[in-house]
Design a protein around this motif. Structure first.
Motif, PDB file in Angstrom:
ATOM      1  N   SER A 234      98.418  32.968  12.538  1.00 21.76           N
ATOM      2  CA  SER A 234      96.882  33.150  13.390  1.00 21.76           C
ATOM      3  C   SER A 234      95.608  32.516  13.066  1.00 21.76           C
ATOM      4  O   SER A 234      95.400  32.712  12.015  1.00 21.76           O
ATOM      5  N   TYR A 235      94.876  31.849  14.203  1.00 20.29           N
ATOM      6  CA  TYR A 235      93.606  31.562  13.427  1.00 20.29           C
ATOM      7  C   TYR A 235      92.796  32.489  13.836  1.00 20.29           C
ATOM      8  O   TYR A 235      92.678  32.612  15.491  1.00 20.29           O
ATOM      9  N   LYS A 236      91.413  32.748  13.659  1.00 19.83           N
ATOM     10  CA  LYS A 236      90.354  33.337  14.069  1.00 19.83           C
ATOM     11  C   LYS A 236      89.208  33.128  13.366  1.00 19.83           C
ATOM     12  O   LYS A 236      89.111  33.122  12.304  1.00 19.83           O
ATOM     13  N   GLY A 237      88.209  31.997  14.422  1.00 14.81           N
ATOM     14  CA  GLY A 237      87.136  32.394  13.788  1.00 14.81           C
ATOM     15  C   GLY A 237      86.532  31.173  15.238  1.00 14.81           C
ATOM     16  O   GLY A 237      86.625  31.501  15.965  1.00 14.81           O
ATOM     17  N   LYS A 238      85.534  30.248  15.229  1.00 17.98           N
ATOM     18  CA  LYS A 238      84.919  29.305  15.709  1.00 17.98           C
ATOM     19  C   LYS A 238      85.046  28.253  15.239  1.00 17.98           C
ATOM     20  O   LYS A 238      85.843  28.064  15.028  1.00 17.98           O
ATOM     21  N   ILE A 239      84.708  27.575  16.951  1.00 17.88           N
ATOM     22  CA  ILE A 239      85.113  25.849  17.390  1.00 17.88           C
ATOM     23  C   ILE A 239      84.167  25.198  17.527  1.00 17.88           C
ATOM     24  O   ILE A 239      83.460  25.343  17.950  1.00 17.88           O
ATOM     25  N   LYS A 240      83.471  24.495  15.967  1.00 18.94           N
ATOM     26  CA  LYS A 240      82.563  23.109  16.728  1.00 18.94           C
ATOM     27  C   LYS A 240      82.885  22.393  17.056  1.00 18.94           C
ATOM     28  O   LYS A 240      83.640  21.818  16.531  1.00 18.94           O
ATOM     29  N   ILE A 241      82.354  21.676  18.413  1.00 20.87           N
ATOM     30  CA  ILE A 241      82.175  21.305  19.299  1.00 20.87           C
ATOM     31  C   ILE A 241      81.298  20.034  19.501  1.00 20.87           C
ATOM     32  O   ILE A 241      79.868  20.330  19.612  1.00 20.87           O
ATOM     33  N   THR A 242      81.334  19.054  19.399  1.00 13.35           N
ATOM     34  CA  THR A 242      80.698  18.202  19.294  1.00 13.35           C
ATOM     35  C   THR A 242      80.560  16.854  19.970  1.00 13.35           C
ATOM     36  O   THR A 242      81.674  15.948  20.091  1.00 13.35           O
ATOM     37  N   ILE A 243      79.760  16.734  21.483  1.00 13.56           N
ATOM     38  CA  ILE A 243      80.181  15.819  22.340  1.00 13.56           C
ATOM     39  C   ILE A 243      79.376  14.437  21.946  1.00 13.56           C
ATOM     40  O   ILE A 243      77.946  14.481  21.125  1.00 13.56           O
ATOM     41  N   ARG A 244      79.749  13.113  21.740  1.00  9.69           N
ATOM     42  CA  ARG A 244      78.736  12.309  21.634  1.00  9.69           C
ATOM     43  C   ARG A 244      79.199  11.309  22.882  1.00  9.69           C
ATOM     44  O   ARG A 244      80.081  11.323  23.928  1.00  9.69           O
ATOM     45  N   ASN A 245      78.440   9.808  22.595  1.00 16.40           N
ATOM     46  CA  ASN A 245      78.064   9.570  24.134  1.00 16.40           C
ATOM     47  C   ASN A 245      78.923   8.074  23.462  1.00 16.40           C
ATOM     48  O   ASN A 245      79.773   8.404  22.734  1.00 16.40           O
ATOM     49  N   LYS A 246      78.914   7.126  24.275  1.00 17.25           N
ATOM     50  CA  LYS A 246      79.704   5.870  24.923  1.00 17.25           C
ATOM     51  C   LYS A 246      79.827   5.280  23.616  1.00 17.25           C
ATOM     52  O   LYS A 246      81.302   4.579  22.489  1.00 17.25           O
ATOM     53  N   LYS A 247      78.747   5.241  23.159  1.00 22.10           N
ATOM     54  CA  LYS A 247      78.345   4.209  21.239  1.00 22.10           C
ATOM     55  C   LYS A 247      78.073   5.359  20.005  1.00 22.10           C
ATOM     56  O   LYS A 247      78.122   4.998  19.306  1.00 22.10           O
ATOM     57  N   ASP A 248      79.169   6.395  20.483  1.00 22.34           N
ATOM     58  CA  ASP A 248      79.818   7.810  19.054  1.00 22.34           C
ATOM     59  C   ASP A 248      78.604   7.831  18.590  1.00 22.34           C
ATOM     60  O   ASP A 248      78.620   8.287  17.633  1.00 22.34           O
ATOM     61  N   LYS A 249      77.263   8.221  19.455  1.00 22.93           N
ATOM     62  CA  LYS A 249      76.334   8.829  18.814  1.00 22.93           C
ATOM     63  C   LYS A 249      76.452  10.382  18.979  1.00 22.93           C
ATOM     64  O   LYS A 249      76.540  10.712  20.369  1.00 22.93           O
ATOM     65  N   LYS A 250      76.081  10.951  18.424  1.00 21.07           N
ATOM     66  CA  LYS A 250      75.913  12.656  18.733  1.00 21.07           C
ATOM     67  C   LYS A 250      75.265  12.876  19.625  1.00 21.07           C
ATOM     68  O   LYS A 250      74.251  12.802  19.450  1.00 21.07           O
ATOM     69  N   VAL A 251      75.199  13.735  21.429  1.00 22.35           N
ATOM     70  CA  VAL A 251      74.062  14.686  22.164  1.00 22.35           C
ATOM     71  C   VAL A 251      74.116  15.225  22.200  1.00 22.35           C
ATOM     72  O   VAL A 251      72.874  15.889  22.319  1.00 22.35           O
ATOM     73  N   PHE A 252      75.240  16.321  21.846  1.00 22.98           N
ATOM     74  CA  PHE A 252      74.714  18.231  21.580  1.00 22.98           C
ATOM     75  C   PHE A 252      76.146  17.935  20.818  1.00 22.98           C
ATOM     76  O   PHE A 252      77.486  17.700  20.328  1.00 22.98           O
ATOM     77  N   THR A 253      76.262  19.751  20.466  1.00 27.13           N
ATOM     78  CA  THR A 253      76.746  20.210  19.548  1.00 27.13           C
ATOM     79  C   THR A 253      76.600  21.801  19.836  1.00 27.13           C
ATOM     80  O   THR A 253      76.152  22.184  20.667  1.00 27.13           O
ATOM     81  N   HIS A 254      78.282  22.189  20.279  1.00 27.66           N
ATOM     82  CA  HIS A 254      78.197  23.335  20.756  1.00 27.66           C
ATOM     83  C   HIS A 254      79.332  24.007  19.894  1.00 27.66           C
ATOM     84  O   HIS A 254      80.366  23.381  19.292  1.00 27.66           O
ATOM     85  N   VAL A 255      79.508  25.396  19.274  1.00 28.03           N
ATOM     86  CA  VAL A 255      80.132  25.872  18.785  1.00 28.03           C
ATOM     87  C   VAL A 255      80.301  27.669  20.137  1.00 28.03           C
ATOM     88  O   VAL A 255      79.181  28.344  20.575  1.00 28.03           O
ATOM     89  N   THR A 256      81.652  27.922  19.728  1.00 32.43           N
ATOM     90  CA  THR A 256      81.794  28.827  20.099  1.00 32.43           C
ATOM     91  C   THR A 256      82.016  29.980  20.001  1.00 32.43           C
ATOM     92  O   THR A 256      81.204  30.430  18.787  1.00 32.43           O
ATOM     93  N   GLU A 257      82.035  31.095  21.090  1.00 32.16           N
ATOM     94  CA  GLU A 257      81.992  32.214  20.335  1.00 32.16           C
ATOM     95  C   GLU A 257      83.543  32.504  19.386  1.00 32.16           C
ATOM     96  O   GLU A 257      84.394  31.804  19.559  1.00 32.16           O
ATOM     97  N   SER A 258      83.080  34.008  18.392  1.00 33.41           N
ATOM     98  CA  SER A 258      84.604  33.928  17.109  1.00 33.41           C
ATOM     99  C   SER A 258      85.752  34.253  18.887  1.00 33.41           C
ATOM    100  O   SER A 258      85.964  34.706  19.686  1.00 33.41           O
TER     101      SER A 258
END
Length: 179
Positions: free
Chosen positions: A122-146
């Motif tokens: 089983s996996y227990k933890g969070k996921i860090k998701i980084t949304i990127r634009n068309k030029k692959d530049k970081k727009v924002f980061t979201h960390v899920t709840e556990s």
């Protein structure tokens, strides 16, 4: 179904019934003044029934669209596992994430789906998701709840809202695999 969903459906139906009742009373009073009470009763019943049918039709269409989007995301999780997974070992390679942007009027909802293709861990933890634009530049980061994802489990975990739509994303696991 979760309680928030059921609560929303109940409140929408109460609103539809209330609107239908207002229309029903208005139409009944109108036809009663014309001396056609029976027609007023039919119109009153029709107003309430129509409002409830229309509201429940809208809810059903929305549910079907959500289920379709969920089915497509789960198929994409399977495809990515077939491409990158390691069926011979229990590892992070068997965990997959799909983020699907859903454009709304003034913002974008990024729906997050996860799958654990491991057979024992089983996996227990969070996921860090980084949304990127068309030029692959970081727009924002979201960390899920556990979260906890059991072996073989696939699920939608949450949404992240942002003001604009962006096509790319990356993700990272912030947790551990346990038996």
């Amino acid at each position: 179904m979760d309680n928030d969903y059921l609560s929303g459906v109940i409140w929408f139906n109460i609103g539809a019934f209330s609107f239908g009742l207002i229309l029903a009373i208005s139409s009944f009073v109108h036809y009663k003044k014309l001396g056609r009470t029976r027609t007023g009763v039919y119109w009153a019943i029709g107003c309430i029934a129509t409002c409830l049918l229309v509201m429940n039709g809208i809810i059903k269409v929305s549910d079907v669209m959500d289920e379709h989007m969920k089915k497509e995301a789960f198929e994409l999780l399977n495809e990515r596992y077939e491409d990158r997974g390691d069926p011979n070992n229990e590892s992070y390679d068997n965990l997959e994430v799909v983020v699907t942007p859903d454009k709304l009027r003034s913002s974008t909802s990024y729906n997050i789906y996860v799958a654990n293709f491991n057979k024992q861990y089983s996996y227990k933890g969070k996921i860090k998701i980084t949304i990127r634009n068309k030029k692959d530049k970081k727009v924002f980061t979201h960390v899920t709840e556990s979260i906890t994802i059991k072996p073989g489990e696939k699920k939608e975990i949450e949404n992240a809202l942002y003001d604009t739509w962006h096509p790319n994303y990356s993700w990272k696991w912030l947790g551990e695999l346990k038996k």
